[in-house]
Motif scaffolding. Structure first.
Motif, PDB file in Angstrom:
ATOM      1  N   ARG A  19       0.822  -1.218   0.000  1.00  0.00           N
ATOM      2  CA  ARG A  19       0.000   0.000   0.000  1.00  0.00           C
ATOM      3  C   ARG A  19       0.853   1.264   0.000  1.00  0.00           C
ATOM      4  O   ARG A  19       0.374   2.321  -0.404  1.00  0.00           O
ATOM      5  CB  ARG A  19      -0.920   0.022   1.218  1.00  0.00           C
ATOM      6  CG  ARG A  19      -2.064  -0.942   1.069  1.00  0.00           C
ATOM      7  CD  ARG A  19      -3.052  -0.749   2.188  1.00  0.00           C
ATOM      8  NE  ARG A  19      -2.936  -1.924   3.045  1.00  0.00           N
ATOM      9  CZ  ARG A  19      -3.354  -1.999   4.288  1.00  0.00           C
ATOM     10  NH1 ARG A  19      -3.906  -0.962   4.854  1.00  0.00           N
ATOM     11  NH2 ARG A  19      -3.214  -3.101   4.971  1.00  0.00           N
ATOM     12  N   LEU A  20       2.085   1.163   0.452  1.00  0.00           N
ATOM     13  CA  LEU A  20       2.972   2.328   0.467  1.00  0.00           C
ATOM     14  C   LEU A  20       3.581   2.606  -0.906  1.00  0.00           C
ATOM     15  O   LEU A  20       3.851   3.753  -1.247  1.00  0.00           O
ATOM     16  CB  LEU A  20       4.105   2.120   1.480  1.00  0.00           C
ATOM     17  CG  LEU A  20       3.701   2.045   2.940  1.00  0.00           C
ATOM     18  CD1 LEU A  20       4.892   1.595   3.790  1.00  0.00           C
ATOM     19  CD2 LEU A  20       3.185   3.384   3.412  1.00  0.00           C
ATOM     20  N   ILE A  21       3.801   1.567  -1.667  1.00  0.00           N
ATOM     21  CA  ILE A  21       4.525   1.708  -2.935  1.00  0.00           C
ATOM     22  C   ILE A  21       3.725   2.436  -3.998  1.00  0.00           C
ATOM     23  O   ILE A  21       4.270   3.278  -4.720  1.00  0.00           O
ATOM     24  CB  ILE A  21       4.981   0.325  -3.454  1.00  0.00           C
ATOM     25  CG1 ILE A  21       5.958  -0.297  -2.469  1.00  0.00           C
ATOM     26  CG2 ILE A  21       5.598   0.434  -4.845  1.00  0.00           C
ATOM     27  CD1 ILE A  21       7.175   0.547  -2.177  1.00  0.00           C
ATOM     28  N   GLU A  22       2.457   2.160  -4.126  1.00  0.00           N
ATOM     29  CA  GLU A  22       1.672   2.774  -5.208  1.00  0.00           C
ATOM     30  C   GLU A  22       1.687   4.307  -5.165  1.00  0.00           C
ATOM     31  O   GLU A  22       1.892   4.942  -6.198  1.00  0.00           O
ATOM     32  CB  GLU A  22       0.259   2.218  -5.251  1.00  0.00           C
ATOM     33  CG  GLU A  22       0.199   0.788  -5.769  1.00  0.00           C
ATOM     34  CD  GLU A  22       0.962   0.565  -7.067  1.00  0.00           C
ATOM     35  OE1 GLU A  22       0.844   1.376  -8.014  1.00  0.00           O
ATOM     36  OE2 GLU A  22       1.685  -0.440  -7.144  1.00  0.00           O
ATOM     37  N   PRO A  23       1.497   4.948  -4.016  1.00  0.00           N
ATOM     38  CA  PRO A  23       1.597   6.417  -4.006  1.00  0.00           C
ATOM     39  C   PRO A  23       3.011   6.909  -4.353  1.00  0.00           C
ATOM     40  O   PRO A  23       3.169   7.941  -5.009  1.00  0.00           O
ATOM     41  CB  PRO A  23       1.223   6.806  -2.573  1.00  0.00           C
ATOM     42  CG  PRO A  23       0.470   5.652  -2.042  1.00  0.00           C
ATOM     43  CD  PRO A  23       1.002   4.434  -2.741  1.00  0.00           C
ATOM     44  N   LEU A  24       4.029   6.146  -3.936  1.00  0.00           N
ATOM     45  CA  LEU A  24       5.404   6.526  -4.281  1.00  0.00           C
ATOM     46  C   LEU A  24       5.630   6.417  -5.783  1.00  0.00           C
ATOM     47  O   LEU A  24       6.241   7.285  -6.404  1.00  0.00           O
ATOM     48  CB  LEU A  24       6.411   5.655  -3.525  1.00  0.00           C
ATOM     49  CG  LEU A  24       6.404   5.787  -2.005  1.00  0.00           C
ATOM     50  CD1 LEU A  24       7.342   4.761  -1.381  1.00  0.00           C
ATOM     51  CD2 LEU A  24       6.766   7.194  -1.580  1.00  0.00           C
ATOM     52  N   ARG A  25       5.116   5.350  -6.362  1.00  0.00           N
ATOM     53  CA  ARG A  25       5.235   5.152  -7.814  1.00  0.00           C
ATOM     54  C   ARG A  25       4.520   6.287  -8.566  1.00  0.00           C
ATOM     55  O   ARG A  25       5.048   6.841  -9.528  1.00  0.00           O
ATOM     56  CB  ARG A  25       4.640   3.805  -8.218  1.00  0.00           C
ATOM     57  CG  ARG A  25       4.802   3.480  -9.684  1.00  0.00           C
ATOM     58  CD  ARG A  25       4.012   2.253 -10.106  1.00  0.00           C
ATOM     59  NE  ARG A  25       4.117   1.126  -9.229  1.00  0.00           N
ATOM     60  CZ  ARG A  25       4.988   0.115  -9.379  1.00  0.00           C
ATOM     61  NH1 ARG A  25       5.829   0.128 -10.388  1.00  0.00           N
ATOM     62  NH2 ARG A  25       4.998  -0.891  -8.537  1.00  0.00           N
TER      63      ARG A  25
END
Length: 106
Positions: A19-25
């Motif tokens: 869940r953290l990676i998608e906003p970072l991407r």
């Protein structure tokens, strides 16, 4: 802050890494329109630097490399010259801080 959380309680962070990676991407792939003012470009650059700092904070967590989403995102960073260079600078700048390099991108 994420670096501190990753150090103090890595298990809950690891459970939510997908869940953290998608906003970072999304932050790293956002492009500023060509006619934008200088401040918009600077703002986007700072957002990308913040995202790379977050990735650098996540990488030392044991088992984080087993996440397919994280593996895909680190591959995306490596394959993008802009993001790869930015990540290297972030890692170099944080070299004076306590080391958290259990997983490398290169």
């Amino acid at each position: 802050m994420l670096a501190r959380l990753a150090t103090l309680c890595p298990a809950p962070i690891l459970q939510r890494v997908d869940r953290l990676i998608e906003p970072l991407r999304a932050t790293c792939s956002t492009k500023v329109k060509a006619g934008s003012v200088k401040q918009e470009f600077e703002k986007q650059d700072e957002l990308k630097r913040s995202a790379m700092r977050a990735v650098a904070a996540l990488l030392p967590i044991p088992e984080v490399g087993k996440s397919p989403i994280m593996a895909n995102f680190t591959s995306q960073i490596r394959s993008n010259p802009e993001l790869a260079g930015l990540f290297k600078r972030i890692k170099k700048d944080s070299a004076s801080a306590p080391s958290t390099d259990s997983v490398e991108l290169s």
